[in-house]
Design a protein around this motif. Structure first.
Motif, PDB file in Angstrom:
ATOM      1  N   CYS A  50      49.032  47.492  25.005  1.00 58.53           N
ATOM      2  CA  CYS A  50      48.845  46.346  24.125  1.00 58.53           C
ATOM      3  C   CYS A  50      49.622  45.205  24.786  1.00 58.53           C
ATOM      4  O   CYS A  50      50.610  45.441  25.486  1.00 58.53           O
ATOM      5  CB  CYS A  50      49.419  46.624  22.736  1.00 58.53           C
ATOM      6  N   LYS A  51      49.179  43.983  24.569  1.00 54.36           N
ATOM      7  CA  LYS A  51      49.767  42.845  25.281  1.00 54.36           C
ATOM      8  C   LYS A  51      51.290  42.751  25.138  1.00 54.36           C
ATOM      9  O   LYS A  51      51.997  42.522  26.114  1.00 54.36           O
ATOM     10  CB  LYS A  51      49.128  41.548  24.799  1.00 54.36           C
ATOM     11  N   GLU A  52      51.796  42.920  23.911  1.00 52.16           N
ATOM     12  CA  GLU A  52      53.238  42.763  23.673  1.00 52.16           C
ATOM     13  C   GLU A  52      54.044  43.809  24.444  1.00 52.16           C
ATOM     14  O   GLU A  52      55.087  43.505  25.014  1.00 52.16           O
ATOM     15  CB  GLU A  52      53.564  42.866  22.183  1.00 52.16           C
ATOM     16  N   ASP A  53      53.547  45.040  24.446  1.00 55.72           N
ATOM     17  CA  ASP A  53      54.266  46.099  25.150  1.00 55.72           C
ATOM     18  C   ASP A  53      54.232  45.885  26.654  1.00 55.72           C
ATOM     19  O   ASP A  53      55.202  46.181  27.351  1.00 55.72           O
ATOM     20  CB  ASP A  53      53.688  47.466  24.785  1.00 55.72           C
ATOM     21  N   ARG A  54      53.134  45.370  27.157  1.00 59.56           N
ATOM     22  CA  ARG A  54      53.067  45.093  28.598  1.00 59.56           C
ATOM     23  C   ARG A  54      54.106  44.060  28.989  1.00 59.56           C
ATOM     24  O   ARG A  54      54.784  44.206  30.011  1.00 59.56           O
ATOM     25  CB  ARG A  54      51.675  44.609  28.980  1.00 59.56           C
ATOM     26  N   LEU A  55      54.242  43.021  28.194  1.00 61.26           N
ATOM     27  CA  LEU A  55      55.259  42.006  28.483  1.00 61.26           C
ATOM     28  C   LEU A  55      56.663  42.600  28.423  1.00 61.26           C
ATOM     29  O   LEU A  55      57.514  42.289  29.256  1.00 61.26           O
ATOM     30  CB  LEU A  55      55.146  40.846  27.488  1.00 61.26           C
ATOM     31  N   PHE A  56      56.902  43.472  27.444  1.00 60.42           N
ATOM     32  CA  PHE A  56      58.222  44.066  27.274  1.00 60.42           C
ATOM     33  C   PHE A  56      58.590  44.965  28.452  1.00 60.42           C
ATOM     34  O   PHE A  56      59.678  44.865  29.001  1.00 60.42           O
ATOM     35  CB  PHE A  56      58.279  44.864  25.959  1.00 60.42           C
TER      36      PHE A  56
END
Length: 117
Positions: free
Chosen positions: A92-98
């Motif tokens: 998911c986008k947020e987890d990729r950034l994290f």
């Protein structure tokens, strides 16, 4: 085309077919013995992430490649698919950034999908 590159080609097409976003390939052959390539892609939500990984598993399976292991499918936030020669990470986008795998594996060579066409 060698087996690893063929697998990458099939996987990135399977991810793109399910509207995977920001698909990146990292050549880690020179920096790790884990695999030859990492593929990293994003989906908008857990359902899309699961659909993307389902499609990768189906497409690679038809080509005769079975995963050694799949982790994180239930949560759908970060699914890791280990095919020995390639490892597919779908976030998911947020987890990729994290988790920022591109930064962690910056010693590898980031490649364009066009190099596998």
């Amino acid at each position: 085309m060698d087996q690893s590159k063929e697998m990458v080609t099939l996987a990135i097409q399977a991810l793109a077919d399910k509207k995977g976003e920001d698909i990146r390939i990292i050549d880690i052959r020179e920096v790790s013995v884990l695999a030859d390539y990492f593929i990293i892609a994003s989906g908008a939500n857990a359902k899309q992430v699961q659909a993307m990984t389902d499609n990768v598993e189906e497409v690679l399976g038809r080509a005769g490649h079975s995963p050694k292991q799949i982790e994180g499918y239930q949560s759908g936030n970060w699914i890791l698919m280990d095919y020995r020669d390639i490892i597919v990470h779908v976030f998911c986008k947020e987890d990729r950034l994290f988790y920022d795998l591109e930064r962690i594996w910056r010693d590898g060579k980031i490649m364009d999908a066009e190099e596998f066409q």
